[in-house]
Motif scaffolding. Structure first.
Motif, PDB file in Angstrom:
ATOM      1  N   LEU A   1       0.822  -1.204   0.000  1.00 31.35           N
ATOM      2  CA  LEU A   1       0.000   0.000   0.000  1.00 31.35           C
ATOM      3  C   LEU A   1       0.857   1.256   0.000  1.00 31.35           C
ATOM      4  O   LEU A   1       0.575   2.220  -0.717  1.00 31.35           O
ATOM      5  N   VAL A   2       1.922   1.250   0.776  1.00 24.14           N
ATOM      6  CA  VAL A   2       2.821   2.399   0.821  1.00 24.14           C
ATOM      7  C   VAL A   2       3.490   2.598  -0.543  1.00 24.14           C
ATOM      8  O   VAL A   2       3.616   3.726  -1.029  1.00 24.14           O
ATOM      9  N   LEU A   3       3.896   1.507  -1.193  1.00 26.80           N
ATOM     10  CA  LEU A   3       4.493   1.619  -2.523  1.00 26.80           C
ATOM     11  C   LEU A   3       3.497   2.199  -3.529  1.00 26.80           C
ATOM     12  O   LEU A   3       3.864   3.015  -4.376  1.00 26.80           O
ATOM     13  N   ILE A   4       2.256   1.780  -3.442  1.00 21.14           N
ATOM     14  CA  ILE A   4       1.229   2.309  -4.344  1.00 21.14           C
ATOM     15  C   ILE A   4       1.028   3.804  -4.111  1.00 21.14           C
ATOM     16  O   ILE A   4       0.946   4.588  -5.063  1.00 21.14           O
ATOM     17  N   LEU A   5       0.967   4.217  -2.862  1.00 19.77           N
ATOM     18  CA  LEU A   5       0.778   5.642  -2.560  1.00 19.77           C
ATOM     19  C   LEU A   5       1.984   6.477  -2.983  1.00 19.77           C
ATOM     20  O   LEU A   5       1.825   7.577  -3.532  1.00 19.77           O
ATOM     21  N   ILE A   6       3.187   5.975  -2.760  1.00 19.79           N
ATOM     22  CA  ILE A   6       4.392   6.696  -3.199  1.00 19.79           C
ATOM     23  C   ILE A   6       4.402   6.803  -4.721  1.00 19.79           C
ATOM     24  O   ILE A   6       4.714   7.854  -5.281  1.00 19.79           O
TER      25      ILE A   6
END
Length: 68
Positions: A46-51
């Motif tokens: 999820l963090v990778l998607i948001l970044i």
């Protein structure tokens, strides 16, 4: 122009990488008891998607000078 393309390609790669991490984690944990929806790999994905979603805009503002 080429930098913007590089930034957008990098962001798209981060989005795909985050999606892949989430999908692989859910696929591997499908038979686990108890199933954890919010596990560490899912949070990382999820963090990778948001970044990846915000990276092109931030990088463009930081690294490309205004064209006036």
């Amino acid at each position: 122009m080429l930098r913007k393309l590089l930034f957008h390609t990098t962001g798209f790669g981060l989005i795909l990488g985050g999606w892949f991490v989430c999908v692989i984690n859910v696929g591997l944990d499908r038979g686990a008891v108890p199933f954890k929806f919010f596990s560490v790999p899912n949070i990382i994905g999820l963090v990778l998607i948001l970044i990846g979603a915000y990276f092109p805009e931030i990088a463009t503002r930081l690294f490309i000078k205004k064209e006036n």
